[in-house]
Scaffold this motif. Structure first.
Motif, mmCIF file in Angstrom:
data_model
loop_
_atom_site.group_PDB
_atom_site.id
_atom_site.type_symbol
_atom_site.label_atom_id
_atom_site.label_comp_id
_atom_site.label_asym_id
_atom_site.label_seq_id
_atom_site.Cartn_x
_atom_site.Cartn_y
_atom_site.Cartn_z
ATOM 1 N N ALA A 1 0.720 -1.301 -0.015
ATOM 2 C CA ALA A 1 -0.131 0.026 -0.170
ATOM 3 C C ALA A 1 0.727 1.151 0.003
ATOM 4 N N LEU A 2 1.849 1.320 0.661
ATOM 5 C CA LEU A 2 2.923 2.349 0.703
ATOM 6 C C LEU A 2 3.524 2.555 -0.633
ATOM 7 N N LEU A 3 3.934 1.390 -1.212
ATOM 8 C CA LEU A 3 4.546 1.714 -2.727
ATOM 9 C C LEU A 3 3.564 1.997 -3.551
ATOM 10 N N ILE A 4 2.333 1.759 -3.524
ATOM 11 C CA ILE A 4 0.956 2.107 -4.484
ATOM 12 C C ILE A 4 0.917 3.702 -4.075
ATOM 13 N N ASP A 5 0.863 4.025 -2.897
ATOM 14 C CA ASP A 5 0.724 5.372 -2.484
ATOM 15 C C ASP A 5 1.843 6.379 -3.007
ATOM 16 N N SER A 6 3.101 5.683 -3.027
ATOM 17 C CA SER A 6 4.336 6.520 -3.471
ATOM 18 C C SER A 6 4.284 6.921 -4.878
ATOM 19 N N GLY A 7 3.368 6.159 -5.885
ATOM 20 C CA GLY A 7 3.439 6.358 -7.098
ATOM 21 C C GLY A 7 3.608 5.276 -8.059
ATOM 22 N N LEU A 8 4.147 4.334 -7.489
ATOM 23 C CA LEU A 8 4.574 3.174 -8.478
ATOM 24 C C LEU A 8 3.313 2.516 -8.917
ATOM 25 N N PRO A 9 3.443 2.079 -10.326
ATOM 26 C CA PRO A 9 2.217 1.583 -10.835
ATOM 27 C C PRO A 9 1.666 0.311 -10.461
ATOM 28 N N ARG A 10 0.459 0.007 -10.370
ATOM 29 C CA ARG A 10 0.120 -1.503 -9.762
ATOM 30 C C ARG A 10 0.463 -2.785 -10.707
ATOM 31 N N GLY A 11 0.418 -2.285 -11.893
ATOM 32 C CA GLY A 11 0.661 -3.315 -12.997
ATOM 33 C C GLY A 11 2.309 -3.844 -12.863
ATOM 34 N N ARG A 12 3.100 -2.695 -12.708
ATOM 35 C CA ARG A 12 4.322 -3.175 -12.447
ATOM 36 C C ARG A 12 4.664 -3.796 -11.083
ATOM 37 N N LEU A 13 3.980 -3.550 -10.339
ATOM 38 C CA LEU A 13 4.259 -4.174 -8.975
ATOM 39 C C LEU A 13 3.727 -5.655 -8.848
ATOM 40 N N ALA A 14 2.470 -5.676 -9.716
ATOM 41 C CA ALA A 14 1.908 -7.129 -9.591
ATOM 42 C C ALA A 14 2.542 -8.242 -10.314
ATOM 43 N N THR A 15 3.845 -7.924 -11.036
ATOM 44 C CA THR A 15 4.425 -9.149 -11.815
ATOM 45 C C THR A 15 5.296 -9.888 -10.731
ATOM 46 N N THR A 16 5.419 -11.172 -11.199
ATOM 47 C CA THR A 16 5.849 -12.265 -10.452
ATOM 48 C C THR A 16 7.303 -11.922 -9.727
ATOM 49 N N GLU A 17 8.136 -11.252 -10.933
ATOM 50 C CA GLU A 17 9.356 -10.877 -10.417
ATOM 51 C C GLU A 17 9.666 -9.604 -9.239
ATOM 52 N N MET A 18 8.728 -8.697 -9.434
ATOM 53 C CA MET A 18 8.760 -7.666 -8.471
ATOM 54 C C MET A 18 8.057 -8.354 -7.021
ATOM 55 N N GLN A 19 7.115 -9.076 -6.990
ATOM 56 C CA GLN A 19 6.535 -9.802 -5.952
ATOM 57 C C GLN A 19 7.578 -10.233 -5.302
ATOM 58 N N ALA A 20 8.496 -11.219 -5.981
ATOM 59 C CA ALA A 20 9.432 -12.027 -5.268
ATOM 60 C C ALA A 20 10.556 -11.152 -4.607
ATOM 61 N N MET A 21 11.005 -9.992 -5.481
ATOM 62 C CA MET A 21 12.062 -9.127 -4.839
ATOM 63 C C MET A 21 11.259 -8.466 -3.600
ATOM 64 N N LEU A 22 10.118 -8.084 -3.601
ATOM 65 C CA LEU A 22 9.703 -7.472 -2.603
ATOM 66 C C LEU A 22 9.494 -8.422 -1.341
ATOM 67 N N ALA A 23 9.118 -9.566 -1.537
ATOM 68 C CA ALA A 23 9.163 -10.596 -0.381
ATOM 69 C C ALA A 23 10.649 -10.904 0.074
#
Length: 126
Positions: free
Chosen positions: A72-94
Motif C-alpha cells: 500500500a505504501l508503494l502504491i501511494d508513492s506512485g509506483l504503478p500497480r501493474g508493475r508491482l503485480a508482476t511475479t518478479e517484483m513480488q518475489a523481490m519485494l518478498a
C-alpha cells in the motif's frame, strides 16, 4: 528499485515495532514499583516481538504481499500497480521484506538481551 522497497519495508516494520515498544514501555512504567519485575516483563515482551518478527520473515515469501502495508505504501508513492503485480517484483519485494524483518528481529533481540541483563543485575543488587 530495491532501495525503495527497503525504505518502505523499514518504515512499515518500524511503525509496528514502535507500537509494541509503546505498549511495553507503558507496562514497564506501570510495574516500576518493582524494578526487577519491570525489566523482566519488558524483556519478555520484547523477546516476543523478536519471535513475531522472525515468524513474519518466515511467512513473507509465502504470503500475498498485495494485502500488506508495504504494498500500500508503494502504491501511494506512485509506483504503478501493474508493475508491482508482476511475479518478479513480488518475489523481490518478498525477499527484501524477509531480509529487513530478520535485520530488525536481530536488533530487537539485542534489546531483549539487554533488558534481561539489567533485570539480572538489579536482582543481584537487591
Amino acid at each position: 528499485m530495491q532501495p525503495v522497497f527497503e525504505a518502505y519495508a523499514d518504515l512499515s516494520i518500524r511503525r509496528a515495532c514502535a507500537f509494541v515498544g509503546l505498549a511495553t514501555a507503558t507496562l514497564m512504567v506501570a510495574l516500576s514499583f518493582d524494578a526487577v519485575l519491570s525489566c523482566r516483563s519488558g524483556a519478555q515482551l520484547v523477546a516476543l516481538l523478536a519471535v513475531g518478527l522472525v515468524m513474519a520473515a518466515w511467512r513473507a515469501p509465502h504470503r500475498n504481499l498485495r494485502h500488506s502495508e508495504v504494498y500500500a505504501l508503494l502504491i501511494d508513492s506512485g509506483l504503478p500497480r501493474g508493475r508491482l503485480a508482476t511475479t518478479e517484483m513480488q518475489a523481490m519485494l518478498a525477499e527484501v521484506l524477509r531480509e529487513r524483518l530478520l535485520w530488525h528481529a536481530e536488533r530487537v533481540s539485542l534489546i531483549a538481551l539487554g533488558l534481561w541483563g539489567l533485570a539480572l543485575l538489579l536482582w543481584m543488587l537487591s
